[in-house]
Design an enzyme around this catalytic site. Sequence first.
Site, mmCIF file in Angstrom:
data_model
loop_
_atom_site.group_PDB
_atom_site.id
_atom_site.type_symbol
_atom_site.label_atom_id
_atom_site.label_comp_id
_atom_site.label_asym_id
_atom_site.label_seq_id
_atom_site.Cartn_x
_atom_site.Cartn_y
_atom_site.Cartn_z
ATOM 1 N N THR A 97 44.511 -8.953 54.869
ATOM 2 C CA THR A 97 45.947 -8.685 54.841
ATOM 3 C C THR A 97 46.672 -9.084 56.126
ATOM 4 O O THR A 97 47.727 -9.713 56.074
ATOM 5 C CB THR A 97 46.170 -7.194 54.558
ATOM 6 N N HIS A 377 46.840 -13.062 50.515
ATOM 7 C CA HIS A 377 45.496 -13.503 50.122
ATOM 8 C C HIS A 377 45.397 -13.312 48.620
ATOM 9 O O HIS A 377 46.260 -12.674 48.016
ATOM 10 C CB HIS A 377 44.394 -12.689 50.832
ATOM 11 N N HIS A 521 38.729 -8.615 48.637
ATOM 12 C CA HIS A 521 39.022 -10.021 48.962
ATOM 13 C C HIS A 521 38.495 -10.220 50.365
ATOM 14 O O HIS A 521 37.757 -9.397 50.864
ATOM 15 C CB HIS A 521 40.542 -10.228 48.891
HETATM 16 ZN ZN LIG Z 1 46.366 -7.713 51.618
#
Ligand SMILES: [Zn+2]
Length: 590
Positions: A97, A377, A521
């Site tokens: 992030t 992302h 992620h």
């Molecule tokens: Zn994020």
Amino acid sequence: MMVRSKALLLLAAALLPFQPQAFARAPKATKPAPVAAAAPAIPAGRPAPRLLVAIAVDQFSADLFAQYRSHFVAGLARLSGGMAFPAGYQSHAATETCPGHSTILTGMRPAHTGIIANTWIDQSVGRDKKAVYCAEDETRQAADPKDYVASVDHLLVPTLGERMKAQWSASRNVAVSGKDRGALMMGGHKIDQVYWWKGKGFATLEGRTLSPEAVAENSSLAEVLGAGAPGFTLPAWCGAQDRAIALNTGAAAAGGIGIANSMAGGAAPAPTAFSVGTGRFVLAAGDANAFRTSPRLDRATLDLATELVDSMKLGKGAAPDMLSVSLSATDYIGHATGTEGAEMCIQMQQLDLALGDFFKALDDRGLDYAVVLTADHGGFDLPERLHEQALPSAERAAPALLPEQISAAVAAKLNLDPKGLVLGDGAFGDFWVKRDLSAEDKARVVAEAKALLMAQPQVQAVFTAAELAAAPMPSGSPETWSLLDRARASFYAPRSGDFVVILKRGVVPIVRPMPGIVATHGSAWDYDRRVPILFWRAGMTPFEQPSAVETVDIAPSLAALIGLKAPAGTFDGKCLDLDAGPGTTCGVTN
Ligand SMILES: [Zn+2]
């Protein structure tokens, strides 16, 4: 760090009329433009927009955009029909992030923004905890010992809003987000108002007071939280995804729970069975966590943004203004329930509707604004559902990849003390070697760790800091970058690890699922790198460009659109010409 007073802003606006050439509505035929070399920044006869609205939807992958695009009817439908780049890239390896947000309005890669990860280890920090959060000032102690002082000091470069303020003193720079790092990395250092969701309401930087709008928004949200709310209705087109996936946290064992992105939550709990996939976001009275992990967070963020547009008269000043909005619910929902369940399907619908209402509010105010929407992302589903949906190779990371276990294995091999020998923030990414070792021992540890990790079946690559420092900064299309290129774009020597571990495609770096954190992620693979980049402005001819572009292209594109002067080298990205015809919107910076 004080809030600049509205009176001062109005005074500045009155004293400094804003008349750069790019904004002149109709240059007089008898008077040549003073900067003859500069091409018009915008289509002929069209003034530049008065308000830039940059929206980051946290974890909104290009895959989610593609999957739901045909179902959007409101805000996301409007943007889909604008100047659409469905193959945008957060090009770097560390797709977290903070790095992702840091690229969007700086136009710079994490190697230059300095935001290499959400959290890095700094062994020189003068406190017990050596993990440093990207958006904290680790040199200060918050009033609550469990808290931290939010700060943007780690961001090494200015944002677009800051550059606007430098060129036009009347420009306002405002940011609102569900996360402090979302607001701060898009807003930057010189920011007029900044708010993020914190616990049970919106907060701001230490030393600032909440505006009346934020106070009012918090009190209305407190009522919602106190009363609770029913769940959302499942759209008919979400039916196939409404399927429970059974999960179990597994036995609480020594070695902790390896999770990435600073989401480690202390000691491992007892084994728990739970499921995801069929949620509706019922809000129990007082459950602030459930509020955060629901479409309600995005709507609250957009509500506050709209209130700030009104109170600050954004888009109606003497210079263009910058409003950054980072919507965090998609990310919280993705982590808690994955990307392919009923929960994400509901979120996509609610996000679309909330954005539609937000744009309508801007329309109703008669503002001439330009929007860009992208993501920090992408994201990836949970292995347990991926197995059922034709991706049997997906798996959770092995505990052997956690820093404690790497430390133990390397220490045993080299006959060193394992305590804190190798430090890290999870089962992949940057790792640091204990700093008080001799240079010789440090080199031995790096070499041994690399050899051990390369023998692990889930590891794709290990790059040492020396290898990354020697690699050139990548260029060309991000879809063809090597893994070394991707890691290089995330590498900033003063903060990066002594080595970086890249897991194989499909390895999810959450060792065991827990309620609230089942998917993530952060990888160097395209499911985490690819994000939509959607521009929209009333009256501009829409087009679709499916070739790869980058999030670092956003800032130069917006800069050119408003006639911001940006000398060569200001950005890592390039200006995208948003004029579908023979004209160009890239006249000033290119
Ligand atoms: Zn994020």
